[in-house]
Design a protein around this motif. Structure first.
Motif, PDB file in Angstrom:
ATOM      1  N   VAL A 168       5.533   9.201   6.902  1.00 42.92           N
ATOM      2  CA  VAL A 168       6.040   9.102   5.424  1.00 42.92           C
ATOM      3  C   VAL A 168       5.141   8.326   4.451  1.00 42.92           C
ATOM      4  CG1 VAL A 168       7.748   7.975   3.751  1.00 42.92           C
ATOM      5  CG2 VAL A 168       8.438   8.751   6.138  1.00 42.92           C
ATOM      6  N   GLU A 169       4.386   7.392   4.999  1.00 44.63           N
ATOM      7  CA  GLU A 169       3.339   7.143   4.300  1.00 44.63           C
ATOM      8  C   GLU A 169       2.126   7.847   3.913  1.00 44.63           C
ATOM      9  OE1 GLU A 169      -0.717   3.703   4.850  1.00 44.63           O
ATOM     10  OE2 GLU A 169       1.214   3.926   6.214  1.00 44.63           O
ATOM     11  N   MET A 170       1.683   8.919   4.661  1.00 48.73           N
ATOM     12  CA  MET A 170       0.656   9.899   4.459  1.00 48.73           C
ATOM     13  C   MET A 170       1.323  10.862   3.571  1.00 48.73           C
ATOM     14  SD  MET A 170      -1.772   8.634   5.626  1.00 48.73           S
ATOM     15  CE  MET A 170      -2.887   9.934   5.218  1.00 48.73           C
ATOM     16  N   ASP A 171       2.647  11.141   3.554  1.00 52.55           N
ATOM     17  CA  ASP A 171       3.159  12.110   2.370  1.00 52.55           C
ATOM     18  C   ASP A 171       2.907  11.599   1.242  1.00 52.55           C
ATOM     19  OD1 ASP A 171       4.038  14.295   3.822  1.00 52.55           O
ATOM     20  OD2 ASP A 171       6.104  13.386   4.393  1.00 52.55           O
ATOM     21  N   GLY A 172       3.147  10.271   1.017  1.00 53.17           N
ATOM     22  CA  GLY A 172       2.917   9.466  -0.210  1.00 53.17           C
ATOM     23  C   GLY A 172       1.452   9.573  -0.738  1.00 53.17           C
ATOM     24  N   VAL A 173       0.665   9.525   0.232  1.00 50.32           N
ATOM     25  CA  VAL A 173      -0.767   9.465   0.105  1.00 50.32           C
ATOM     26  C   VAL A 173      -1.255  10.884  -0.482  1.00 50.32           C
ATOM     27  CG1 VAL A 173      -3.243   9.315   1.006  1.00 50.32           C
ATOM     28  CG2 VAL A 173      -1.581   7.532   1.507  1.00 50.32           C
ATOM     29  N   ALA A 174      -0.859  12.053  -0.004  1.00 47.23           N
ATOM     30  CA  ALA A 174      -1.204  13.344  -0.130  1.00 47.23           C
ATOM     31  C   ALA A 174      -0.565  13.508  -1.854  1.00 47.23           C
ATOM     32  CB  ALA A 174      -0.284  14.221   0.604  1.00 47.23           C
ATOM     33  N   ALA A 175       0.640  12.843  -2.314  1.00 45.46           N
ATOM     34  CA  ALA A 175       1.086  12.968  -3.379  1.00 45.46           C
ATOM     35  C   ALA A 175       0.045  12.111  -4.402  1.00 45.46           C
ATOM     36  CB  ALA A 175       2.418  12.438  -3.547  1.00 45.46           C
ATOM     37  N   GLY A 176      -0.534  11.119  -4.053  1.00 47.68           N
ATOM     38  CA  GLY A 176      -1.395  10.485  -4.889  1.00 47.68           C
ATOM     39  C   GLY A 176      -2.577  11.418  -5.127  1.00 47.68           C
ATOM     40  N   LEU A 177      -3.136  11.856  -4.127  1.00 47.87           N
ATOM     41  CA  LEU A 177      -4.260  12.683  -4.123  1.00 47.87           C
ATOM     42  C   LEU A 177      -4.209  13.701  -4.960  1.00 47.87           C
ATOM     43  CD1 LEU A 177      -5.830  12.543  -0.437  1.00 47.87           C
ATOM     44  CD2 LEU A 177      -6.152  11.134  -2.258  1.00 47.87           C
TER      45      LEU A 177
END
Length: 306
Positions: free
Chosen positions: A238-247
């Protein structure tokens, strides 16, 4: 003991490095045949001169290598299998074929079978590092019917050869899986630091990464990653999905970040979190054994479907 007659099929960076080293160590005759996109008969004067500077004479036909005692196969991966089989058709019984290509274990086994059917020996040799960094002393993790002979012949000449057994493909499997980590780390770092540059925080990101990685050994880091994955993969996905959105907000395509989230979701779907939460302690090996058991069971189930 007479010096072996040495040949190369393909004469790229690794082959040139080995040839130059051997020329300085021995007066063994060396020849090479190339049939690549850049260098093929009729060879250019510049390529002939370069080969000669490495102590190697170029030949125009693969068949011209038939009297060699040792043949190194050093070609691009795409033609490794067909090249190995072509070499098998021109060797003499007792010849040693050393395959240094980064081919798959299946390809190495296929070539080994062809070579051994003609009475030859096969060494599945894998460069465990860069010749740019190590030169001819690059570690060579080697298996196959000819691995011991390769080590006996070339070890005294300065080659660093570790024998992993008599089965071709064993060493290639280790090389392949090592590449998953080393090339994967390269891709992750390049993605993170490119994004950090876009965000204007490259120096800060570099300091944070290096401080945390330098604080421990890689073996401890690996152990921590595996043991924590079984407990925290779902949350981290879930955290990495959020990171991907940030990138993406930076205008950056998060290829490796997206793949990381996908990999974490795979671990979570194995459904082993509760099992390991109930344990008072466990090792990374126990986690990996359970992962492999569940994955192999799922694969068998798919194969059994009509």
């Amino acid at each position: 003991m007479p010096q072996p007659r040495i040949a190369f099929v393909g004469f790229g960076e690794a082959a040139r490095c080995f040839a130059s080293h051997l020329a300085a160590q021995t007066d063994a005759p060396m020849v090479a045949f190339c049939q690549g996109k850049t260098n093929a008969p009729p060879y250019s004067a510049a390529f002939r001169a370069m080969a000669a500077s490495c102590g190697v004479m170029l030949v125009d036909r693969l068949e011209d290598l038939s009297d060699a005692d040792v043949i190194f196969s050093a070609v691009v991966v795409a033609v490794a299998a067909e090249t190995g089989e072509a070499i098998s058709r021109i060797i003499r019984p007792g010849s040693l074929v050393v395959d240094i290509n980064a081919a798959t274990p299946r390809t190495k086994k296929q070539v080994a079978a062809a070579v051994e059917a003609r009475g030859g020996l096969f060494a599945d040799a894998n460069l465990m590092g860069s010749v740019d960094l190590y030169g001819a002393a690059v570690p060579l993790y080697t298996s196959g019917s000819g691995a011991a002979r390769f080590a006996e012949t070339f070890g005294p000449l300065g080659f660093r050869i570790e024998v992993a057994g008599a089965d071709a493909g064993t060493a290639a499997a280790v090389k392949m899986l090592r590449s998953v980590v080393t090339k994967g780390m390269e891709a992750l770092l390049v993605e993170a630091l490119t994004a950090a540059t876009l965000a204007g925080v490259r120096d800060e990101t570099m300091r944070g990464l290096c401080a945390s990685m330098d604080a421990t050994t890689f073996s401890k880091f690996l152990d921590m990653c595996v043991r924590s994955d079984v407990l925290h993969a779902e949350r981290r996905a879930v955290e990495m999905d959020g990171v991907a959105a940030g990138l993406r907000e930076l205008g950056f395509d998060p290829v490796m970040t997206t793949a990381t989230a996908a990999r974490l979701k795979v671990s979570a779907r194995l459904g082993l979190r509760e099992e390991f939460l109930e344990r008072s302690g466990y090792s990374a090996d126990e986690v990996l054994d359970r992962y492999a058991h569940v994955v192999s069971g799922a694969s068998a189930g798919l194969e059994d479907r009509p």
